[in-house]
Write a protein that holds these residues in place. Structure first.
Motif, PDB file in Angstrom:
ATOM      1  N   ALA A  38       1.320   0.748  -0.846  1.00 45.54           N
ATOM      2  CA  ALA A  38       0.960   0.635  -2.360  1.00 45.54           C
ATOM      3  C   ALA A  38       2.140   1.684  -2.778  1.00 45.54           C
ATOM      4  CB  ALA A  38      -0.311   1.129  -2.650  1.00 45.54           C
ATOM      5  N   LEU A  39       2.114   2.958  -2.325  1.00 49.05           N
ATOM      6  CA  LEU A  39       2.922   4.011  -3.072  1.00 49.05           C
ATOM      7  C   LEU A  39       4.345   3.696  -2.931  1.00 49.05           C
ATOM      8  CD1 LEU A  39       1.303   7.474  -1.521  1.00 49.05           C
ATOM      9  CD2 LEU A  39       1.193   6.368  -4.148  1.00 49.05           C
ATOM     10  N   ILE A  40       4.859   3.104  -1.783  1.00 52.16           N
ATOM     11  CA  ILE A  40       6.538   2.869  -1.662  1.00 52.16           C
ATOM     12  C   ILE A  40       6.580   1.430  -2.918  1.00 52.16           C
ATOM     13  CG2 ILE A  40       8.018   1.668  -0.173  1.00 52.16           C
ATOM     14  CD1 ILE A  40       6.676   3.592   2.103  1.00 52.16           C
ATOM     15  N   ALA A  41       5.703   0.482  -3.022  1.00 51.38           N
ATOM     16  CA  ALA A  41       5.894  -0.480  -3.808  1.00 51.38           C
ATOM     17  C   ALA A  41       6.062  -0.092  -5.292  1.00 51.38           C
ATOM     18  CB  ALA A  41       4.693  -1.500  -3.588  1.00 51.38           C
ATOM     19  N   ASN A  42       5.189   1.215  -5.395  1.00 59.28           N
ATOM     20  CA  ASN A  42       5.660   1.684  -6.772  1.00 59.28           C
ATOM     21  C   ASN A  42       6.417   2.862  -7.000  1.00 59.28           C
ATOM     22  OD1 ASN A  42       2.921   0.791  -8.871  1.00 59.28           O
ATOM     23  ND2 ASN A  42       2.112   0.875  -6.729  1.00 59.28           N
ATOM     24  N   GLY A  43       7.541   2.736  -5.908  1.00 63.95           N
ATOM     25  CA  GLY A  43       8.341   3.567  -6.153  1.00 63.95           C
ATOM     26  C   GLY A  43       8.284   5.180  -5.651  1.00 63.95           C
ATOM     27  N   ILE A  44       7.279   5.391  -5.185  1.00 60.63           N
ATOM     28  CA  ILE A  44       6.886   6.660  -4.298  1.00 60.63           C
ATOM     29  C   ILE A  44       7.109   6.820  -3.047  1.00 60.63           C
ATOM     30  CG2 ILE A  44       5.164   8.506  -4.436  1.00 60.63           C
ATOM     31  CD1 ILE A  44       3.908   6.997  -6.914  1.00 60.63           C
ATOM     32  N   VAL A  80      -2.010   8.094   5.356  1.00 62.97           N
ATOM     33  CA  VAL A  80      -2.061   6.876   4.460  1.00 62.97           C
ATOM     34  C   VAL A  80      -1.358   5.727   5.176  1.00 62.97           C
ATOM     35  CG1 VAL A  80      -2.309   8.476   2.605  1.00 62.97           C
ATOM     36  CG2 VAL A  80      -0.149   7.823   3.119  1.00 62.97           C
ATOM     37  N   CYS A  81      -0.643   5.854   6.047  1.00 64.44           N
ATOM     38  CA  CYS A  81       0.067   4.656   6.613  1.00 64.44           C
ATOM     39  C   CYS A  81      -0.897   3.774   7.589  1.00 64.44           C
ATOM     40  CB  CYS A  81       1.068   5.104   7.813  1.00 64.44           C
ATOM     41  SG  CYS A  81       0.306   5.496   9.395  1.00 64.44           S
ATOM     42  N   ILE A  82      -2.343   4.019   7.482  1.00 64.67           N
ATOM     43  CA  ILE A  82      -3.292   3.389   8.146  1.00 64.67           C
ATOM     44  C   ILE A  82      -4.638   3.366   7.402  1.00 64.67           C
ATOM     45  CG2 ILE A  82      -2.483   3.616  10.374  1.00 64.67           C
ATOM     46  CD1 ILE A  82      -4.442   5.483  10.940  1.00 64.67           C
ATOM     47  N   THR A  83      -4.588   3.857   6.254  1.00 63.22           N
ATOM     48  CA  THR A  83      -5.452   3.891   5.459  1.00 63.22           C
ATOM     49  C   THR A  83      -5.498   2.947   4.219  1.00 63.22           C
ATOM     50  OG1 THR A  83      -5.961   6.306   5.757  1.00 63.22           O
ATOM     51  CG2 THR A  83      -7.063   5.369   3.677  1.00 63.22           C
ATOM     52  N   GLU A  87     -10.154   0.253  -4.751  1.00 59.23           N
ATOM     53  CA  GLU A  87     -10.276   0.525  -6.173  1.00 59.23           C
ATOM     54  C   GLU A  87     -10.525   2.007  -6.357  1.00 59.23           C
ATOM     55  OE1 GLU A  87      -9.937  -0.672  -9.928  1.00 59.23           O
ATOM     56  OE2 GLU A  87      -9.880  -2.144  -8.569  1.00 59.23           O
ATOM     57  N   GLY A  88     -10.079   2.528  -7.369  1.00 57.36           N
ATOM     58  CA  GLY A  88     -10.413   4.051  -7.956  1.00 57.36           C
ATOM     59  C   GLY A  88     -10.051   5.025  -7.190  1.00 57.36           C
ATOM     60  N   MET A  89      -9.454   4.547  -5.887  1.00 53.75           N
ATOM     61  CA  MET A  89      -8.922   5.795  -4.991  1.00 53.75           C
ATOM     62  C   MET A  89      -8.093   6.738  -5.698  1.00 53.75           C
ATOM     63  SD  MET A  89      -7.157   5.072  -1.288  1.00 53.75           S
ATOM     64  CE  MET A  89      -8.503   4.996  -0.365  1.00 53.75           C
ATOM     65  N   LYS A  90      -8.258   8.206  -5.426  1.00 57.59           N
ATOM     66  CA  LYS A  90      -7.649   9.327  -5.956  1.00 57.59           C
ATOM     67  C   LYS A  90      -6.578   9.803  -4.937  1.00 57.59           C
ATOM     68  CE  LYS A  90     -10.692  10.482  -9.537  1.00 57.59           C
ATOM     69  NZ  LYS A  90     -11.332   9.250  -9.516  1.00 57.59           N
ATOM     70  N   VAL A  91      -5.221   9.952  -4.846  1.00 55.19           N
ATOM     71  CA  VAL A  91      -4.177  10.152  -3.931  1.00 55.19           C
ATOM     72  C   VAL A  91      -3.405  11.369  -4.388  1.00 55.19           C
ATOM     73  CG1 VAL A  91      -2.344   9.387  -2.299  1.00 55.19           C
ATOM     74  CG2 VAL A  91      -4.392   7.949  -3.115  1.00 55.19           C
ATOM     75  N   GLN A  92      -3.252  12.420  -3.546  1.00 56.30           N
ATOM     76  CA  GLN A  92      -2.534  13.537  -3.849  1.00 56.30           C
ATOM     77  C   GLN A  92      -1.647  13.787  -2.741  1.00 56.30           C
ATOM     78  OE1 GLN A  92      -6.065  16.101  -4.947  1.00 56.30           O
ATOM     79  NE2 GLN A  92      -4.201  16.845  -5.995  1.00 56.30           N
ATOM     80  N   ARG A  93      -0.182  14.371  -3.023  1.00 61.25           N
ATOM     81  CA  ARG A  93       0.620  14.689  -2.157  1.00 61.25           C
ATOM     82  C   ARG A  93      -0.391  16.062  -1.684  1.00 61.25           C
ATOM     83  NH1 ARG A  93       4.862  13.913  -6.131  1.00 61.25           N
ATOM     84  NH2 ARG A  93       6.118  12.038  -5.494  1.00 61.25           N
ATOM     85  N   GLN A  94       0.180  16.420  -0.296  1.00 59.29           N
ATOM     86  CA  GLN A  94      -0.238  17.889   0.022  1.00 59.29           C
ATOM     87  C   GLN A  94       0.885  18.550   0.850  1.00 59.29           C
ATOM     88  OE1 GLN A  94      -3.491  16.772   3.001  1.00 59.29           O
ATOM     89  NE2 GLN A  94      -2.051  17.604   4.663  1.00 59.29           N
ATOM     90  N   PHE A  95       0.668  19.921   0.853  1.00 57.03           N
ATOM     91  CA  PHE A  95       1.867  20.854   1.375  1.00 57.03           C
ATOM     92  C   PHE A  95       1.540  20.989   2.939  1.00 57.03           C
ATOM     93  CE2 PHE A  95       2.952  25.127   2.629  1.00 57.03           C
ATOM     94  CZ  PHE A  95       4.483  25.011   2.436  1.00 57.03           C
TER      95      PHE A  95
END
Length: 102
Positions: A38-44, A80-83, A87-95
């Motif tokens: 989903a992230l890749i499909a949205n350009g991330i 996230v490659c297997i998750t 709906e409503g999920m909140k995703v953040q990058r991490q260090f």
């Protein structure tokens, strides 16, 4: 958008759209796809940063490496490659693997 809608082998099971949030921004995903897809499909394509400051992203796609670790609904180190996206999920990058937001 970079989503594949037709494929000679893989069949699309659902056309239902779900909304999720990436660092506060609302994005759309197709029900049943992974967060990474989903992230890749949205350009991330940068999911975080290594401990040495290098960008991380999609690599193995089977949950064996740690390139796709992100914070999902407050939980760090989620592969996230297997998750599946929800709906409503909140995703953040991490260090790194620390669970600290990027």
């Amino acid at each position: 958008m970079s989503r594949i809608f037709e494929h000679p082998i893989l069949m699309r099971r659902s056309a239902r759209t779900v909304r999720f949030y990436f660092e506060g921004k609302e994005l759309e995903a197709v029900e049943g796809e992974t967060v990474a897809a989903a992230l890749i499909a949205n350009g991330i394509d940068v999911f975080g940063e290594t401990e040495r400051g290098k960008p991380r992203g999609f690599f193995c796609a089977i949950g064996k490496c740690s390139s796709c670790l992100m914070i999902v609904d407050g939980e760090p180190n989620v592969r996230v490659c297997i998750t599946p996206v929800k709906e409503g999920m909140k995703v953040q990058r991490q260090f790194g693997r620390s669970g600290v937001p990027w």
